[in-house]
Scaffold this active site. Structure first.
Site, PDB file in Angstrom:
ATOM      1  CG  ASP A 237      -2.098  -0.783   1.238  1.00 21.21           C
ATOM      2  OD1 ASP A 237      -2.163  -1.326  -0.485  1.00 21.21           O
ATOM      3  OD2 ASP A 237      -2.922  -0.841   2.029  1.00 21.21           O
TER       4      ASP A 237
ATOM      5  CG  ASP B 131      -1.735  -3.112   4.113  1.00 19.13           C
ATOM      6  OD1 ASP B 131      -1.505  -2.807   3.347  1.00 19.13           O
ATOM      7  OD2 ASP B 131      -2.655  -4.527   4.878  1.00 19.13           O
TER       8      ASP B 131
ATOM      9  CE  LYS C 136      -5.094  -4.782   5.141  1.00 15.72           C
ATOM     10  NZ  LYS C 136      -5.058  -5.869   4.556  1.00 15.72           N
TER      11      LYS C 136
END
Length: 343
Positions: A245, A258, A260
Site C-alpha cells: 500500500d 497497510d 484497512k
DNA sequence: GGATCCTTCTTCTTCTTC
C-alpha cells in the site's frame, strides 16, 4: 529475558511467540539464520506440547471449541462439506533455514533523498511473473483450520441473514469501499507533506469514504516522506510478490503501511488477524528487491472506521516484524509444499 | 477485446455479577 506472550496457531501448528529479541539481530543477517540462540522456544517440540502450551497460555478458557461449535452448527445447518486437505506427509515444524528479512549483502544507498514523487511500480504479470505467487494468495491458501472454520461459520450466518444474493452484494460493497478508501488516502498523501497538505480545505470524498477519512485524519498528520505507493515488491530469492500500500515515515520511522477499513473495532493488533504477516511479507520482499535501494524494518497497520470514530494505528516494531516474518516463512513453505504436492 | 492477476473484506465465548 524472553517472555512468552501468546500462542498462535499456524496451519494447525502451535507456535509460541516471543518478544524481547535481541535488537542486534537486525544488524547482521547471520543472526537470522540461528534463531535458537535467541529463542529457547524454537527448539520445543511444538506438536507434542501444543495442547499443553495452549491450555497453560490461554487466559480465557471457553467450554466451546471449534469441534463443539461445529457439531452444533451441523445440527442447525446440516453437515459440513470438508475441503480436501493436502498434508499427507509429516507435519512441518517450521522453515529449515531462516532467510534474512533484511538484505545486508547489497550495497544500500540509505542516503537516498526522500523528497520527490513516491515510487509506484505497476504490477506487470507479462514479464515472466505469472508463476510467482502473491502474498494474498499464499495467506489465503494457508489459513489455519480454525480460521477456515470461523470464516465459514460467519459466511453461513451472513447468508442465512442476507440470502445468497444479499451476501454477494454486501461483500462487493465492502471491497468497493476499501478500494475507494485506498484511492482517497493515496490522493491525500501525494498532495504534499503533512505540513503543506491543505487540511482546512477538506476534499470532497465520495459519501462512502468520508467517514473513513475522518477516522484516520489524526493518523495521516503523522505520515510523511512517502517513498512508495501501491508499488509492486518482489522477493527474488523466495519467489513471491505483492503490492504494498505505502512506504512512508510514521512519526519519523520508515514503515511499510497497510490501510484497512473495518466494520468492527480493531483496537488491538491481535484483532487484525493475518495483516501483520502481510506487512512483514511486503517488507521482506522490498528489502530483497533491487528496485528499492533502502531497507524497511518497521510496519504500520492503520484501521479506519466508517462512522468516523478514531481509527487505530498499530505499530509493528522491528522486533515484531521479525517475529511475523518467521511466521510468514512458515506459511510460504506450507504453500510451496501444497503446490508441489499438487503438481 | 477478453481473461487473469493483485487487491479490496470477512473470524476470535458467553450472558454468569456488581
Amino acid at each position: 529475558m524472553l517472555v512468552l506472550k501468546r500462542v498462535v496457531s499456524v496451519g494447525g501448528i502451535i507456535v509460541p511467540q516471543c518478544t524481547s529479541l535481541s535488537v542486534s539481530c537486525f544488524s547482521a543477517s547471520h543472526c537470522l539464520n540461528s534463531p535458537k540462540r535467541h529463542s529457547p522456544y524454537s527448539s520445543v517440540d511444538s506438536e507434542r506440547y501444543s495442547s499443553l502450551v495452549k491450555s497453560v497460555m490461554s487466559v480465557r478458557v471457553s467450554s466451546q471449541t471449534p469441534e463443539t461449535l461445529q457439531a452444533e452448527d451441523e445440527h442447525i445447518y446440516g453437515p459440513v462439506v470438508k475441503a480436501q486437505t493436502t498434508s499427507s506427509g509429516p507435519k512441518m515444524r517450521g522453515p529449515k533455514t531462516l532467510h534474512p528479512f533484511l538484505n545486508c549483502e547489497e550495497t544500500l544507498n540509505l542516503e537516498e533523498p526522500e523528497s520527490g514523487q513516491p515510487v509506484r511500480i505497476a504490477l506487470n504479470r507479462g514479464q515472466g511473473r505469472s508463476s510467482v505467487p502473491s502474498v494474498t494468495r499464499i495467506l489465503q491458501q494457508t489459513l489455519s483450520p480454525d480460521q477456515i472454520f470461523y470464516l465459514e461459520r460467519w459466511k453461513k450466518r451472513m447468508i442465512a441473514e442476507l440470502g445468497e444474493e444479499g451476501f454477494k452484494q454486501y461483500s462487493l460493497n465492502l471491497f468497493r469501499q476499501g478500494k475507494l478508501f485506498h484511492s482517497a488516502v493515496e490522493e491525500v498523501l501525494t498532495s504534499g507533506t503533512p505540513q503543506n497538505r491543505n487540511l482546512s480545505e477538506t476534499p470532497e470524498y465520495p459519501p462512502d469514504v468520508q467517514g473513513y477519512m475522518e477516522s484516520i485524519s489524526h493518523i495521516l498528520e503523522d505520515v510523511g516522506a512517502v517513498r512508495a505507493i501501491e508499488s509492486t515488491v518482489q522477493h527474488n530469492a523466495l519467489n513471491y510478490l505483492g503490492v504494498a500500500d505505502c512506504v512512508a515515515r510514521y512519526r519519523g520511522v520508515l514503515c511499510v503501511i497497510d490501510w484497512k477499513t473495518s466494520e468492527k473495532p480493531k483496537p488491538f493488533l491481535r484483532n487484525t488477524y493475518d495483516n501483520p504477516i502481510q506487512v512483514a511479507a511486503y517488507a521482506g520482499a522490498l528489502n530483497n528487491d533491487a528496485n528499492y535501494k533502502y531497507q524497511v524494518e518497521n510496519g504500520l497497520i492503520v484501521v479506519a472506521y466508517k462512522d468516523g470514530s478514531p481509527g487505530h494505528a498499530h505499530k509493528l516494531s522491528s522486533e515484531l516484524m521479525l517475529e511475523y516474518w518467521k511466521t510468514w516463512l512458515v506459511r510460504l513453505e506450507e504453500f510451496t509444499e501444497q503446490r508441489s504436492s499438487h503438481a
